[in-house]
Design an enzyme around this catalytic site. Structure first.
Site, PDB file in Angstrom:
ATOM      1  N   TYR A  25      -0.360  -0.118   9.838  1.00 36.76           N
ATOM      2  CA  TYR A  25      -0.575  -0.918   8.698  1.00 36.76           C
ATOM      3  C   TYR A  25       0.542  -0.829   7.687  1.00 36.76           C
ATOM      4  O   TYR A  25       1.152  -1.804   7.281  1.00 36.76           O
ATOM      5  CB  TYR A  25      -1.745  -0.465   8.357  1.00 36.76           C
ATOM      6  CG  TYR A  25      -2.226  -0.754   6.949  1.00 36.76           C
ATOM      7  CD1 TYR A  25      -3.104  -2.211   6.676  1.00 36.76           C
ATOM      8  CD2 TYR A  25      -2.014   0.024   5.588  1.00 36.76           C
ATOM      9  CE1 TYR A  25      -3.292  -2.594   5.542  1.00 36.76           C
ATOM     10  CE2 TYR A  25      -2.569  -0.628   4.484  1.00 36.76           C
ATOM     11  CZ  TYR A  25      -3.002  -1.850   4.326  1.00 36.76           C
ATOM     12  OH  TYR A  25      -3.555  -2.269   3.316  1.00 36.76           O
ATOM     13  N   SER A  37       0.836  -1.283   0.073  1.00 34.01           N
ATOM     14  CA  SER A  37      -0.101   0.011  -0.132  1.00 34.01           C
ATOM     15  C   SER A  37       0.675   1.235   0.120  1.00 34.01           C
ATOM     16  O   SER A  37       1.964   1.173   0.664  1.00 34.01           O
ATOM     17  CB  SER A  37      -0.879  -0.109   1.219  1.00 34.01           C
ATOM     18  OG  SER A  37      -1.459   1.173   1.500  1.00 34.01           O
TER      19      SER A  37
END
Lengths: 320, 320
Positions: free
Chosen positions: A148, A124
């Protein structure tokens, strides 16, 4: 061709499965078998001539994936993840799902001799952060400012190391923020980026938690699914010395998103967006870079969207 | 001031302990207690007025460090590691010592409420690799081409994330190749860089496994120990958005090392170096960059060696 997919019940997983079944082939071979894995049993799919197995399991438990790996899938898509805001709220959960599951999968591939298996993981834009240059490129450091992103960056390093050692044939695609996701808002910090377009397009109210001048690097679900397909079709030796890179998104500001909404659906739709700053969301999202040169991905043949209007039109066409 | 040190029986650990004891203070506070931890019991040290505890334990086992963490050390030096060639030879061992031990330590700090504890870890130039720019800077990506570097890079990300979350006050120093290590060659791929100077200076033969035009980024043990001290004395909020950075080494080629040897100890000493290429060592070491701008470290007050001759002289003075 046997393809296993973790996170197969998720938004991307389901779209990938549908696309694979509509294609019928991957890397020039007929798809004969699909193993769909998620925490809940993935939905039934119509698939003529394809043996589909749907499994509900916690893949973070060592050994649980063994029966799947024993069948030696040719391609594994590893899409299972805890999204950004959720991983920020629960460090242990994020580590288990976003990192440990990747590690268990790699160790399992090693143990089952899956050196030739193409392992495609979704990483990501959230893995970037810190004191970034104006334009990020393929050699810009990952200094994530959210858990994350840190967990994804750690998984990238591990997949690269296993691939370098010849234990698996990994490739990691760093996804831009995906817009427009269908359905409802989720716990991703970037969820609003879909909401502020999707809800008004459907005549519903939406909240914009970030300033209008915030820019994001985005890609449509359609292009992300195409990238996942292409990512599995590339030869491993084309990938060079590091198996992770950014996909070619496009840079758009929240103001441009709202203006495109107005152009497509009018002032009435625009008025459905309420501005309600959320410092927690802003802090996470504003740390993600929005301008990139994605030379490696482009050289490898990955393609993004033309412009924001194309993304909105693709949503309206797909969801109409 | 209570300081705990993992890897305390190692080369750097022992030097750090000696230096701390000779200073008597760290960050302006008198050192009252030292907890020295390693796989084998660290050697006895003479320490007036300092309570020294020496512990032999496997810190990769969850819970083993609990009794130490319960005493709430103000500073923890995490130096325990499996070196590069050994980590390359045994992936599982490297993961356990170079990564899992860091994770267990961080989870232990969190569990024991050590938010204010300054955790100083040694990372390495080996974390860099891949298609690097001519000169590496603080925002250059870590794309390690060896498992040791990958494990260190993963540990960096985790320490940064725990620090960002306020669970510990971490700082990670990426060490250049350290020359001249005293003693005997070890399993580090860079071991030769000390050997080709140290052995001839002591009248012994040495093997050079790499081409003479190979350049390395190096730092003396003396400057590394000073950097470890300085790293613990910095305030956490001076460290910015990422807690890991490269120390200011100097760039030297193997040819320069051999020429300096000749200048200091004559042709006779130089003749003791036998050139015997080792592709395994060359492959690892040539992937490490040798030219850096280390702006962050310099701004934070870290200082390196003046030149190679200073490093050789410091060795002769320290070991004479």
């Amino acid at each position: 061709m046997h393809i296993a997919i973790t996170g197969a019940a998720g938004f991307l997983g389901q779209r990938l499965v549908a696309r694979l079944l509509s294609r019928g082939t991957l890397a020039g071979q007929a798809i004969r078998r699909l193993t769909l894995i998620d925490m809940v049993e993935p939905p039934v799919v119509a698939a003529d001539g394809v043996e589909v197995t749907r499994l509900a399991m916690d893949i973070t438990e060592p050994g649980r994936l063994d029966p799947v790996l024993a069948t030696k899938p040719d391609v594994i898509y590893h899409l299972a993840a805890v999204v950004s805001a959720a991983a920020e709220a629960d460090l242990a959960l994020g580590m288990r799902v976003n990192f440990d599951a990747t590690r268990v999968l790699l160790e399992g591939c090693h143990a089952h001799g899956l050196a030739g298996t193409r392992l495609v993981m979704a990483s990501s834009v959230a893995a970037y952060g810190g004191e970034l240059p104006e334009v990020v490129d393929d050699m810009t450091a990952l200094q994530p400012q959210n858990s994350y992103g840190a967990q994804k960056a750690m998984s990238e390093l591990l997949i690269n190391d296993y691939s370098r050692r010849g234990l698996v044939d990994g490739r990691v695609l760093r996804l831009p923020t995906i817009i427009i996701r269908p359905g409802r808002p989720n716990a991703a910090a970037s969820s609003f980026a879909s909401s502020i377009l999707r809800e008004p397009l459907n005549g519903e109210a939406a909240v914009c938690p970030v300033p209008s001048d915030l820019s994001m690097f985005v890609m449509s679900p359609q292009k992300v699914v195409e990238a996942l397909i292409h990512g599995a079709e590339l030869a491993g030796d084309a990938l060079g010395s590091f198996r992770a890179f950014m996909l070619p998104g496009i840079t758009v500001s929240v103001a441009e998103m709202l203006e495109t909404l107005r152009q497509v659906a009018g002032d009435e739709a625009l008025a459905l967006v309420r501005h309600e700053p959320d410092p927690r969301i802003s802090a996470i999202v504003s740390a993600w870079p929005s301008r990139f040169t994605t030379r490696r991905a482009l050289e490898l043949g990955f393609r993004g969207d033309g412009d924001l209007r194309e993304i909105v039109d693709a949503y309206l066409k797909a969801e109409a």
